[in-house]
Design an enzyme around this catalytic site. Structure first.
Site, PDB file in Angstrom:
ATOM      1  N   PRO A  88      24.817  46.901  43.642  1.00  6.49           N
ATOM      2  CA  PRO A  88      23.956  46.234  44.386  1.00  6.49           C
ATOM      3  C   PRO A  88      22.765  45.603  43.774  1.00  6.49           C
ATOM      4  CG  PRO A  88      24.995  48.154  45.400  1.00  6.49           C
ATOM      5  CD  PRO A  88      25.327  48.175  43.706  1.00  6.49           C
ATOM      6  N   GLU A 115      28.995  57.504  44.816  1.00  7.98           N
ATOM      7  CA  GLU A 115      27.626  57.226  45.443  1.00  7.98           C
ATOM      8  C   GLU A 115      27.076  56.169  44.297  1.00  7.98           C
ATOM      9  OE1 GLU A 115      24.075  57.233  47.117  1.00  7.98           O
ATOM     10  OE2 GLU A 115      25.888  57.942  47.947  1.00  7.98           O
ATOM     11  N   ARG A 152      40.083  30.644  38.558  1.00  5.15           N
ATOM     12  CA  ARG A 152      40.612  29.279  39.024  1.00  5.15           C
ATOM     13  C   ARG A 152      39.848  28.015  38.559  1.00  5.15           C
ATOM     14  NH1 ARG A 152      38.233  26.998  43.330  1.00  5.15           N
ATOM     15  NH2 ARG A 152      40.188  26.602  44.498  1.00  5.15           N
ATOM     16  N   ASP A 167      35.404  21.612  45.122  1.00  4.74           N
ATOM     17  CA  ASP A 167      35.255  22.553  45.952  1.00  4.74           C
ATOM     18  C   ASP A 167      33.799  22.792  46.543  1.00  4.74           C
ATOM     19  OD1 ASP A 167      37.785  23.822  45.901  1.00  4.74           O
ATOM     20  OD2 ASP A 167      37.396  25.194  44.033  1.00  4.74           O
TER      21      ASP A 167
END
Length: 248
Positions: A88, A115, A152, A167
């Protein structure tokens, strides 16, 4: 490209052998393998986690299994490549990061669980990446998303080289609306320009509708884009049209 993943849940990656990535593996464009770092534990219970020093909730991944698993990957491949920790605290993943990673020859992902990590694991890492401001139970799903978005973009993976370049986010804008047969579906007709055969007009329509969709749905993206003269003109038209629509 060679892709290695370190995870204690290797079966979660079985779907990665399907669809586009599976075809890339079959074509020899991608070499994909998952290493279960639980196999490298040196304790009799095969534990990969332990309680944090100083107390606190949850369990932390211990460094030994991951360091030894990484050494095995490096020995087999000759290098560990660019090592990505799903965390994170990392920079947020987006299309630009996918494009950057797609140019690498070897990517190694560390998919954590529980954790968090023993801090010393970061010594192995070149990149820390997060999918966004939320927390998952493990890094496996995050690794799959990054791998899918990256693979991709490798030349010849999609077959049509224009598929990825058009895209959403590849140009900084959202993708324009698209249609296929029938031209009239229960009274819902395709925009006439798309069946006109006029390729110049079609190209202009696509640029304009890409700008329109971005302006209406993700106007924040326009702040980071330097529009050319044509795009600026079309965006001005879009703003007038949408203002008029609001007044109707």
């Amino acid at each position: 490209m060679k892709i290695d993943v370190l995870s204690i849940f290797p079966d979660m990656f079985k779907p990665m052998t399907e669809s586009i990535i599976g075809k890339a593996v079959q074509k020899g464009l991608v070499d994909f393998s998952v290493t279960d770092f639980r196999d490298f534990t040196n304790n009799k219970h095969n534990n990969v986690d332990d309680t944090p020093f100083g107390g606190g909730a949850g369990m932390l991944l211990t460094p030994q299994p991951i360091f030894d698993a990484m050494a095995a990957v490096e020995k087999k491949a000759g290098n560990r490549g660019r090592v990505i920790l799903l965390d994170p605290a990392g920079r947020t993943f987006n299309q630009k990061v996918a494009e950057e990673l797609s140019k690498e020859e070897h990517l190694t992902f560390i998919a954590g669980h529980y954790e968090g990590y023993d801090e010393r694991i970061r010594e192995l890492v070149t990149d820390e990446i997060s999918l966004g401001d939320y927390v998952l139970t493990g890094g496996e799903l995050g690794a799959m998303v990054i791998i899918d978005a990256t693979v991709r973009l490798i030349p010849d993976v999609l077959g049509n080289h224009e598929s990825a370049s058009g895209d959403s986010f590849s140009t900084g804008l959202l993708e324009y609306p698209q249609y296929t047969r029938p031209a009239d579906f229960r009274g819902r007709e395709v925009p006439p320009v798309l069946v006109s055969g006029n390729h110049a007009k079609i190209a202009e329509w696509r640029i304009k509708e890409s700008l329109r969709r971005t302006y209406l749905r993700r106007p924040d993206l326009l702040k980071d884009i330097k529009l050319n003269e044509q795009q600026a003109k079309l965006l001005a038209e879009v703003k007038i049209e949408e203002t008029n629509n609001d007044l109707i």
